[in-house]
Scaffold this active site. Sequence first.
Site, PDB file in Angstrom:
ATOM      1  N   VAL A  56      22.315 -46.705   3.610  1.00 35.74           N
ATOM      2  CA  VAL A  56      22.183 -48.025   4.225  1.00 35.74           C
ATOM      3  C   VAL A  56      23.462 -48.388   4.999  1.00 35.74           C
ATOM      4  CG1 VAL A  56      21.940 -50.497   3.721  1.00 35.74           C
ATOM      5  CG2 VAL A  56      20.589 -48.845   2.453  1.00 35.74           C
ATOM      6  N   LYS A  71      -1.539 -52.398  -3.413  1.00 31.81           N
ATOM      7  CA  LYS A  71      -2.593 -52.065  -2.421  1.00 31.81           C
ATOM      8  C   LYS A  71      -3.648 -53.149  -2.306  1.00 31.81           C
ATOM      9  CE  LYS A  71      -3.034 -49.925  -6.308  1.00 31.81           C
ATOM     10  NZ  LYS A  71      -2.214 -48.993  -7.066  1.00 31.81           N
ATOM     11  N   GLY A  85       1.461 -43.239  -3.956  1.00 27.40           N
ATOM     12  CA  GLY A  85       2.651 -43.302  -4.829  1.00 27.40           C
ATOM     13  C   GLY A  85       3.900 -42.904  -4.061  1.00 27.40           C
ATOM     14  N   GLY A 141       1.126 -44.556 -17.808  1.00 31.73           N
ATOM     15  CA  GLY A 141       1.465 -45.557 -16.778  1.00 31.73           C
ATOM     16  C   GLY A 141       0.842 -45.262 -15.426  1.00 31.73           C
ATOM     17  N   ASP A 164      -9.815 -48.495  -6.373  1.00 34.11           N
ATOM     18  CA  ASP A 164      -8.412 -48.276  -5.997  1.00 34.11           C
ATOM     19  C   ASP A 164      -8.351 -47.326  -4.791  1.00 34.11           C
ATOM     20  OD1 ASP A 164      -5.392 -48.324  -6.880  1.00 34.11           O
ATOM     21  OD2 ASP A 164      -5.897 -46.200  -6.657  1.00 34.11           O
ATOM     22  N   LYS A 211      -7.184 -47.930  -0.801  1.00 41.77           N
ATOM     23  CA  LYS A 211      -6.186 -47.069  -0.138  1.00 41.77           C
ATOM     24  C   LYS A 211      -6.735 -46.479   1.161  1.00 41.77           C
ATOM     25  CE  LYS A 211      -3.707 -46.066  -4.414  1.00 41.77           C
ATOM     26  NZ  LYS A 211      -3.717 -45.219  -5.624  1.00 41.77           N
TER      27      LYS A 211
HETATM   28  N1  HSE Z   1      -3.757 -46.447 -10.575  1.00 41.41           N
HETATM   29  C1  HSE Z   1      -3.220 -45.835  -9.403  1.00 41.41           C
HETATM   30  C2  HSE Z   1      -3.492 -44.341  -9.473  1.00 41.41           C
HETATM   31  C3  HSE Z   1      -1.746 -46.095  -9.332  1.00 41.41           C
HETATM   32  O1  HSE Z   1      -3.890 -43.862 -10.548  1.00 41.41           O
HETATM   33  O2  HSE Z   1      -3.348 -43.658  -8.476  1.00 41.41           O
HETATM   34  C4  HSE Z   1      -1.125 -45.702  -8.039  1.00 41.41           C
HETATM   35  O3  HSE Z   1      -1.652 -46.417  -6.959  1.00 41.41           O
END
Ligand code: HSE
Length: 400
Positions: A31, A100, A129, A182, A196, A200
């Site tokens: 930076v 998203k 990600g 996670g 999801d 995207k």
């Molecule tokens: N729940 C999403 C996945 C997290 O499993 O890809 C990342 O966007």
Amino acid sequence: MIKIAVMGYGTIGTGVVQVIGTNQDSICKKVGEEIEVKYILDVRDFEGDPIQEKVVHDYQVIANDPEVAIVVETMGGVEPAYTFVKAMLLAGKSVTTSNKALVAAKGADLIATAKEKNVNFMFEASVGGGIPIIRALNSCLTADRIEEICGIVNGTTNYMMTKMTEDGCDFDEVLKEAQAKGYAEKDPTADIEGHDAGRKIAILTSLIAGQQVDFEDVHTEGITKISATDILYAKKMDRSIKLLAISKQVGETYAVMVAPFLLPKDHPLFSVNGVFNAIFVRGNMLGDAMFYGSGAGSLPTASAVVADVVELAKHIGKHIELEWKSQKLTIADYRQQAMRFFVRTTKDQAAIENAFGNVEYIEVPQAGDEIGFVTQEMKEAEYEEKAAKLGAIRQMIRFH
Ligand code: HSE
């Protein structure tokens, strides 16, 4: 010194603080200035945590502090994230988000606000990600007209499909593992029902088309109906079942869908396993390119968020042009796409051939009372007519 604020101290927000803490020196060198997290916005207090003194509960504290130049949004969901992010942009702060749901619903609006206030709104971590796909589309592939995007963009379902294929684990057990690591959304329905991935691919299509694609218009099927029997058939056909998000140019628009597909061994996405994501892009000049990497989880996603922070810090006082108009794109009918279909039915061969003509039968020892077969290539609308004529269909999975 550039001061930033992090809104939402959950899986990704904690990752952002960790990435900045761990790589402080190299990030600051890139930076050209020190970066410091001044505030963390959360409903919780985090007593005893080293970040406790930075915690605030009112987003206006951040919006009203002229020292804060960049805000990270890692709360998830459309509201209150939208209200908070809008307030930050209107207060002249640049924003990056991993959210998203927010980007798919309000991307065009927030980009327009950022332009108006001569700041920037970035969202690299909202798709793929840690994979730099948004920057690739916005900066690196701008010489091309993008003809196709085909991606594995949900880590949770890819992890689940991989485990079910490799270890024969059952659906619920694998979902629990993905949640514990996670990867999954707070409500994993969004992952397993394909919503999801739908958000995207709507974001990616909005970027390549330059105008709003509503995720509600994207035909979306999840993986909840994929069974151990389907996996046996897939193995027999030397194919793997993957939840794909696809956007294909059709004239001036795109056909967009999310569904499980049967991929052949020689397809570049065949061996994308576990939580990894990969996005295959075809440009009219470039030809084919593929972007591969960690698609979910705290640190990979935080890495993309912090990369945006670096980019935002380098462009303070300069808006980076980004075409995503709010005018809605009418997407093409996915049922006009031609492909082959794998089908499982309890009807006999005479009935199958009466409906579908020539088919390729797939035999597995565990078939029981059913027959598996693959159709000739046809449009999905035609498949639907023939399937209705046959009846008694247990499963249909598209070939890619
Ligand atoms: N729940 C999403 C996945 C997290 O499993 O890809 C990342 O966007």
